[in-house]
Design an enzyme around this catalytic site. Structure first.
Site, PDB file in Angstrom:
ATOM      1  N   SER A 154      86.952  35.215  39.418  1.00  0.00           N
ATOM      2  CA  SER A 154      85.880  35.908  40.155  1.00  0.00           C
ATOM      3  C   SER A 154      86.525  36.730  41.268  1.00  0.00           C
ATOM      4  O   SER A 154      87.671  36.487  41.654  1.00  0.00           O
ATOM      5  CB  SER A 154      84.950  34.855  40.769  1.00  0.00           C
ATOM      6  OG  SER A 154      84.074  35.439  41.703  1.00  0.00           O
ATOM      7  N   TYR A 179      81.954  27.450  45.255  1.00  0.00           N
ATOM      8  CA  TYR A 179      82.261  28.451  44.225  1.00  0.00           C
ATOM      9  C   TYR A 179      83.572  29.178  44.587  1.00  0.00           C
ATOM     10  O   TYR A 179      84.460  29.339  43.741  1.00  0.00           O
ATOM     11  CB  TYR A 179      81.094  29.437  44.120  1.00  0.00           C
ATOM     12  CG  TYR A 179      81.196  30.416  42.984  1.00  0.00           C
ATOM     13  CD1 TYR A 179      80.804  30.067  41.692  1.00  0.00           C
ATOM     14  CD2 TYR A 179      81.658  31.715  43.194  1.00  0.00           C
ATOM     15  CE1 TYR A 179      80.882  30.980  40.641  1.00  0.00           C
ATOM     16  CE2 TYR A 179      81.742  32.625  42.149  1.00  0.00           C
ATOM     17  CZ  TYR A 179      81.357  32.255  40.881  1.00  0.00           C
ATOM     18  OH  TYR A 179      81.445  33.169  39.853  1.00  0.00           O
TER      19      TYR A 179
HETATM   20  P1  NDP Z   1      75.386  32.474  33.227  1.00  0.00           P
HETATM   21  O1  NDP Z   1      74.719  31.556  34.183  1.00  0.00           O
HETATM   22  O2  NDP Z   1      74.613  33.569  32.599  1.00  0.00           O
HETATM   23  O3  NDP Z   1      76.066  31.620  32.051  1.00  0.00           O
HETATM   24  C1  NDP Z   1      76.805  30.458  32.341  1.00  0.00           C
HETATM   25  C2  NDP Z   1      77.224  29.795  31.048  1.00  0.00           C
HETATM   26  O4  NDP Z   1      77.943  28.588  31.391  1.00  0.00           O
HETATM   27  C3  NDP Z   1      76.055  29.412  30.188  1.00  0.00           C
HETATM   28  O5  NDP Z   1      76.353  29.631  28.832  1.00  0.00           O
HETATM   29  C4  NDP Z   1      75.928  27.923  30.461  1.00  0.00           C
HETATM   30  O6  NDP Z   1      75.407  27.270  29.328  1.00  0.00           O
HETATM   31  C5  NDP Z   1      77.385  27.512  30.664  1.00  0.00           C
HETATM   32  N1  NDP Z   1      77.489  26.251  31.392  1.00  0.00           N
HETATM   33  C6  NDP Z   1      77.136  26.026  32.683  1.00  0.00           C
HETATM   34  N2  NDP Z   1      77.317  24.727  32.984  1.00  0.00           N
HETATM   35  C7  NDP Z   1      77.797  24.128  31.855  1.00  0.00           C
HETATM   36  C8  NDP Z   1      78.158  22.798  31.518  1.00  0.00           C
HETATM   37  N3  NDP Z   1      78.044  21.784  32.395  1.00  0.00           N
HETATM   38  N4  NDP Z   1      78.612  22.535  30.284  1.00  0.00           N
HETATM   39  C9  NDP Z   1      78.707  23.521  29.357  1.00  0.00           C
HETATM   40  N5  NDP Z   1      78.371  24.805  29.617  1.00  0.00           N
HETATM   41  C10 NDP Z   1      77.915  25.096  30.841  1.00  0.00           C
HETATM   42  O7  NDP Z   1      76.631  33.035  34.031  1.00  0.00           O
HETATM   43  P2  NDP Z   1      77.642  34.255  33.784  1.00  0.00           P
HETATM   44  O8  NDP Z   1      77.650  34.666  32.377  1.00  0.00           O
HETATM   45  O9  NDP Z   1      77.403  35.253  34.840  1.00  0.00           O
HETATM   46  O10 NDP Z   1      79.002  33.523  34.174  1.00  0.00           O
HETATM   47  C11 NDP Z   1      80.022  33.225  33.276  1.00  0.00           C
HETATM   48  C12 NDP Z   1      81.303  33.017  34.069  1.00  0.00           C
HETATM   49  O11 NDP Z   1      81.617  34.220  34.772  1.00  0.00           O
HETATM   50  C13 NDP Z   1      81.210  31.924  35.134  1.00  0.00           C
HETATM   51  O12 NDP Z   1      82.420  31.220  35.197  1.00  0.00           O
HETATM   52  C14 NDP Z   1      80.977  32.719  36.410  1.00  0.00           C
HETATM   53  O13 NDP Z   1      81.408  32.022  37.538  1.00  0.00           O
HETATM   54  C15 NDP Z   1      81.851  33.923  36.124  1.00  0.00           C
HETATM   55  N6  NDP Z   1      81.552  35.087  36.937  1.00  0.00           N
HETATM   56  C16 NDP Z   1      80.323  35.701  36.873  1.00  0.00           C
HETATM   57  C17 NDP Z   1      80.078  36.797  37.669  1.00  0.00           C
HETATM   58  C18 NDP Z   1      78.790  37.521  37.659  1.00  0.00           C
HETATM   59  O14 NDP Z   1      78.617  38.454  38.484  1.00  0.00           O
HETATM   60  N7  NDP Z   1      77.836  37.194  36.806  1.00  0.00           N
HETATM   61  C19 NDP Z   1      81.098  37.327  38.593  1.00  0.00           C
HETATM   62  C20 NDP Z   1      82.328  36.617  38.570  1.00  0.00           C
HETATM   63  C21 NDP Z   1      82.528  35.544  37.773  1.00  0.00           C
HETATM   64  P3  NDP Z   1      74.278  26.120  29.368  1.00  0.00           P
HETATM   65  O15 NDP Z   1      73.480  26.300  30.622  1.00  0.00           O
HETATM   66  O16 NDP Z   1      73.557  26.372  28.103  1.00  0.00           O
HETATM   67  O17 NDP Z   1      75.062  24.853  29.336  1.00  0.00           O
END
Ligand code: NDP
Length: 257
Positions: free
Chosen positions: A149, A162
């Site tokens: 990030s 975070y």
């Molecule tokens: P979303 O919230 O849209 O998606 C997050 C994903 O992580 C979902 O598929 C969720 O699936 C999964 N997840 C969360 N907790 C668990 C768990 N305990 N076990 C298994 N799966 C899990 O977020 P983003 O797509 O935005 O984020 C993806 C990555 O990118 C993250 O690491 C985030 O920190 C990083 N990021 C995002 C940014 C942004 O601006 N959006 C910027 C910088 C980094 P489910 O809930 O179905 O389990």
């Protein structure tokens, strides 16, 4: 079809960046293994429509324990027999002022965003090394890609756990690449900028924060999940074999400003 006969594991595959990453690998012919807690049917449909094969592996990575992560990797290997790429994308964010930040939120964020990715990489790396794959032809490499990030470099606002987790994963990326480059394992990371997904919904709905963020992005728009996927494909491909321990910003110019 750079990923034909390759198995690509993507955590957090149910939506957002992870889902787009799955589709991008599918377009290159991969067998994509998606990991998440909730339904993976939508990702399954999109991967198949893009020409890939999808394997759903429901799992909760939220405890972040070594055993939980090792079990997930063992389940996947039992289904596919091999792993060529792991994209550690699953992540959560919790917002609260530092003085009020709860222990439960702190532990949940660190477990999901830092502990689980490390232990997943440990399990795949151990399998790769102990099954003698380091002696396979030079073209066979294990590619580990962590989704970091901008808060791997900055502190953010009311997201201390975070920021700690994302600084941590950048450090682990470098640490493992130092140790494993000689094993033909590439460990790199992507630092996405501000991407319009569930993770950033609260920011986009706050007019003050939304404007402040947009004003700083030279590209002048929120990123889309698809903007991150191409970087993942590059870091997982043979085009990046001499790249180790890098954290690649894909942020519409934010960090250069
Ligand atoms: P979303 O919230 O849209 O998606 C997050 C994903 O992580 C979902 O598929 C969720 O699936 C999964 N997840 C969360 N907790 C668990 C768990 N305990 N076990 C298994 N799966 C899990 O977020 P983003 O797509 O935005 O984020 C993806 C990555 O990118 C993250 O690491 C985030 O920190 C990083 N990021 C995002 C940014 C942004 O601006 N959006 C910027 C910088 C980094 P489910 O809930 O179905 O389990």
């Amino acid at each position: 079809m750079k990923f034909k006969n390759k198995v690509v594991v993507v955590t957090g595959a149910s939506r957002g960046i992870g889902q787009s990453v799955c589709v991008a690998f599918a377009k290159e012919g991969a067998t994509v293994v998606g990991v998440a807690r909730s339904a993976l049917a939508e990702t399954d449909d999109k991967v198949k429509a893009a020409g890939g094969t999808f394997v759903a592996n429901s799992a909760d990575l939220g405890m972040g324990t070594q055993k939980e992560s090792a079990d997930v990797i063992a389940q996947i290997l039992a289904k596919t027999g091999q792993i060529d790429v792991l994209v550690n994308n699953a992540g959560i964010i919790r917002r609260a002022p530092a003085k009020d930040f709860s222990e439960a939120d702190w532990n949940a964020v660190i477990a999901t965003n830092l502990n689980a990715p490390f232990f997943l990489m440990q399990a795949v790396g151990k399998w790769w090394i102990e099954t003698g794959r380091t002696k396979a032809p030079e073209t066979a490499r294990l590619k580990l890609v962590n989704i970091a990030s901008l808060l791997s470099f900055q502190g953010g606002i009311t997201v201390p756990a975070y920021a700690a987790s994302k600084h941590g994963i950048a450090g682990v990326t470098k640490a493992l690449s130092n140790e494993w480059a000689k094993e033909r394992i590439n460990v790199n990371a992507i630092a996405p900028g501000y991407i319009a997904t569930e993770n950033t919904k609260a920011l986009r709905e706050d007019p003050v924060r939304n404007k402040a963020i947009l004003d700083r992005i030279p590209e002048g728009r929120w990123g889309a999940a698809e903007d991150i996927a191409g970087g993942c494909v590059f870091l997982a491909s043979g085009d990046s074999d001499y790249l180790n321990g890098a954290v690649l910003n894909i942020d519409g110019g934010w960090m250069g400003r």
